[in-house]
Design a protein around this motif. Structure first.
Motif, PDB file in Angstrom:
ATOM      1  N   SER A   1      -1.930   1.613   5.383  1.00  0.00           N
ATOM      2  CA  SER A   1      -1.993   0.182   5.690  1.00  0.00           C
ATOM      3  C   SER A   1      -3.360  -0.241   6.214  1.00  0.00           C
ATOM      4  CB  SER A   1      -0.911  -0.183   6.716  1.00  0.00           C
ATOM      5  OG  SER A   1      -1.101   0.543   7.919  1.00  0.00           O
TER       6      SER A   1
ATOM      7  N   LEU B   1      -5.995   0.155   4.749  1.00  0.00           N
ATOM      8  CA  LEU B   1      -6.780  -0.280   3.597  1.00  0.00           C
ATOM      9  C   LEU B   1      -7.004  -1.790   3.641  1.00  0.00           C
ATOM     10  CD1 LEU B   1      -6.135   0.882  -0.069  1.00  0.00           C
ATOM     11  CD2 LEU B   1      -6.632  -1.498   0.441  1.00  0.00           C
TER      12      LEU B   1
ATOM     13  N   ALA C   1      -5.004   4.069  -1.403  1.00  0.00           N
ATOM     14  CA  ALA C   1      -3.804   3.812  -0.609  1.00  0.00           C
ATOM     15  C   ALA C   1      -3.300   5.089   0.041  1.00  0.00           C
ATOM     16  CB  ALA C   1      -2.722   3.207  -1.495  1.00  0.00           C
ATOM     17  N   GLN C   2      -3.380   6.193  -0.681  1.00  0.00           N
ATOM     18  CA  GLN C   2      -2.943   7.476  -0.116  1.00  0.00           C
ATOM     19  C   GLN C   2      -3.866   7.925   1.015  1.00  0.00           C
ATOM     20  OE1 GLN C   2      -2.909   9.822  -3.716  1.00  0.00           O
ATOM     21  NE2 GLN C   2      -0.743   9.389  -4.123  1.00  0.00           N
TER      22      GLN C   2
ATOM     23  N   TYR D   1       2.017   1.860  -3.575  1.00  0.00           N
ATOM     24  CA  TYR D   1       0.963   2.509  -4.356  1.00  0.00           C
ATOM     25  C   TYR D   1       0.879   3.993  -4.011  1.00  0.00           C
ATOM     26  CZ  TYR D   1      -1.247  -1.847  -6.075  1.00  0.00           C
ATOM     27  OH  TYR D   1      -1.524  -3.032  -6.716  1.00  0.00           O
ATOM     28  N   ALA D   2       0.833   4.274  -2.716  1.00  0.00           N
ATOM     29  CA  ALA D   2       0.606   5.645  -2.263  1.00  0.00           C
ATOM     30  C   ALA D   2       1.767   6.570  -2.582  1.00  0.00           C
ATOM     31  CB  ALA D   2       0.337   5.650  -0.752  1.00  0.00           C
TER      32      ALA D   2
ATOM     33  N   SER E   1      -0.634  -7.954  -4.022  1.00  0.00           N
ATOM     34  CA  SER E   1      -0.774  -6.525  -4.333  1.00  0.00           C
ATOM     35  C   SER E   1      -1.781  -6.316  -5.455  1.00  0.00           C
ATOM     36  CB  SER E   1       0.579  -5.921  -4.704  1.00  0.00           C
ATOM     37  OG  SER E   1       1.168  -6.596  -5.804  1.00  0.00           O
TER      38      SER E   1
ATOM     39  N   THR F   1       0.836  -1.214   0.000  1.00  0.00           N
ATOM     40  CA  THR F   1       0.000   0.000   0.000  1.00  0.00           C
ATOM     41  C   THR F   1       0.867   1.259   0.000  1.00  0.00           C
ATOM     42  OG1 THR F   1      -0.173  -0.205   2.416  1.00  0.00           O
ATOM     43  CG2 THR F   1      -1.982  -1.081   1.114  1.00  0.00           C
TER      44      THR F   1
END
Length: 502
Positions: free
Chosen positions: A265, A267, A260-261, A35-36, A244, A32
């Motif tokens: 975590s 999420l 993700a932003q 991604y973020a 992922s 995550t």
């Protein structure tokens, strides 16, 4: 180490190697974060590409493991390929990098356990208490045989994989926008955040090289080490990529970066709760703590074996080379545990002095130390790839060209690019633009430790040539024995250090 200590089979070493990668932690927090921070959706493809690069590295690495079955892998391989002083530089980098990762994990474990108990029972037990408890358990396991430790880590890993598999099942049963594979498209990996994304995904493979550290404890190292290494790489790369990708399905691939932003975590855990399994979430959060415990135990084993190897060759305090009746590096393990205690006390003192809140072990210590350790280990992978190339260039015909030239060359180029990407994106990895100066300070400290190791080698070369000449042999200087071995390329006899003494 004597043959009586050879108890590790392939699966035992796989448990020890994969445990260092902390799968549940990487999936729930690392993926995550990738991604973020990168702002890109190509994380699943990033894990596959990094896994492929590590696989190329492992080809020559495992060939070296057959040639030099020494417990201090980086130390011995670099000594053989580039020179003994370079080998000491590599050993310094390895110990410092592994220690940085261990410090990061101890503090993150304490923070995670503290947060979990606080949220579940409304009881606040300071993070340092949990870190000290973990340290005590790790110290206890550190003086046990690697075989016994691997069985415990195997159980913890099975629970971790089960938790992630449960999430993946829910995500694929209830995808936000239907099943898609756009995150596996090359276009999802190309953009301004490519460097940051790859820097995060390669971090998931830290510890993969530790298979060779158990060469002297493996039942049949010439088969066990290569098999364990390959199996570990396949498991980790496939597991991370699929997990992922499943995370992206849970939010929809078009929205994964934004989600993700926003959630970080959380999420991972929020999705499970949203699917009606909120009662399961605390159990999986507990497994996150055990995941960190397994990882810190694996790194402790690696560090203590490096210290043991250096002590055995009397490069450092020779008593560190003592092993117990079960083959465990008892002196090195105890010293490492004492050092861990001092570091946790120091981290606690710094938090109190600076007045930082209780996120200090996660936001500061884990962030700084894990990036320092990751930087050092990628540089070591690059250096070892170069060493493999030069070692076999002097020994033509031992293995096919793919093993001795092509695969190491690909690894050199790949890790060279990775090293440059980590340097270029170090500010993003730290996560705070106001700490821009750490971009220079942390990498410099890590590299200077390597320089110190090289200088130590040059000093030994002049002051204690018998110790210098013995570097990388796997023996105490007074115990070097040679045996005649037939060189498969020429049919001639050549002398090789016998590495099973002690």
């Amino acid at each position: 180490m004597a043959n009586t200590f050879r108890t590790l089979r392939t699966h035992n070493i796989v448990f020890l190697v994969v445990a260092a990668a902390a799968p549940l932690t990487v999936v729930s927090a690392g993926a995550t974060a990738a991604y973020a921070t990168s702002g890109m959706s190509g994380v699943p493809l990033g894990y596959l590409l990094c896994g492929l690069l590590v696989a190329f590295f492992s080809v020559g690495f495992c060939a070296m493991a057959k040639e030099i079955p020494n417990t201090a892998a980086f130390f011995s391989y670099v000594s053989a390929g580039l020179g003994k002083s370079h080998g000491l530089a590599a050993s310094s980098l390895a110990i410092v990098s592994y220690t940085a990762m261990q410090i990061a994990l101890y503090c993150l474990l304490g923070y995670t356990a503290c947060s979990l108990v606080d949220s579940l029972f409304d009881i606040h037990i300071h993070w340092s208490i949990w870190s000290f408890l973990a340290l005590i358990l790790v110290a206890f396991l550190g003086v046990k045989s690697a075989d016994a430790t691997s069985k415990i880590l195997g159980v913890l890993l099975l629970l971790e994989f089960s938790a992630v598999a449960f999430f993946c099942f829910l995500a694929l049963q209830n995808p936000a926008d239907g099943i898609s594979v756009q995150t596996l498209s090359p276009t999802s990996l190309i953009g301004a955040g490519t460097g940051t994304l790859l820097a995060f995904t390669i971090a998931g493979f830290m510890g993969i090289e530790s298979s060779a550290i158990y060469s002297e404890e493996a039942i049949n190292p010439t088969k066990t080490i290569p098999n364990a290494t390959l199996i570990s790489i396949v498991i980790i790369s496939a597991f991370y990529s699929f997990s992922s990708w499943s995370i992206a399905q849970s939010t929809g691939e078009r929205h994964i970066v934004e989600a993700a932003q926003e959630s970080g975590s959380d999420l991972f855990f929020n999705f499970i709760a949203e699917q009606g399994f909120s009662t399961v979430v605390p159990v999986i959060q507990l497994l996150l703590v055990t995941s960190l415990f397994a990882a810190v135990t694996a790194f402790h084993n690696s560090i203590s074996r490096y210290l043991m190897a250096l002590g055995r060759e009397e490069v450092i305090w020779k008593k560190l080379g003592i092993v117990s009746s079960n083959g465990a590096p008892i002196s090195a393990s105890l010293v490492q545990s004492i050092f861990g205690f001092v570091v946790i006390v120091a981290a606690l003192a710094m938090q109190l002095i600076t007045g930082y809140d209780d996120t200090y072990p996660s936001a500061i210590v884990f962030s700084w130390m894990s990036n320092a350790g990751g930087f050092g280990l990628v540089f070591l992978l690059l250096t070892t790839s170069i060493s493999v190339f030069f070692y076999f260039r002097k020994r033509e015909g031992l293995y096919p060209a793919f093993v001795t030239k092509i695969a190491p060359a690909i690894a050199i180029v790949g890790f060279g690019i990775m090293f440059a990407l980590i340097l270029a994106n170090f500010e993003n990895l730290i996560g705070d633009a106001n700490l821009w100066y750490l971009v220079f300070i942390i990498p410099s400290i890590i590299l200077l430790c390597g320089v110190a190791g090289f200088i130590r080698g040059e000093i030994l070369k002049r002051s204690k040539p018998h110790i210098y000449a013995n570097i990388g042999s796997g023996h105490r200087p007074s115990e070097v024995v040679h045996e005649q071995v037939t060189d498969p390329s020429t049919g001639a006899a050549r002398k090789t250090p016998e590495l099973n003494a002690l």
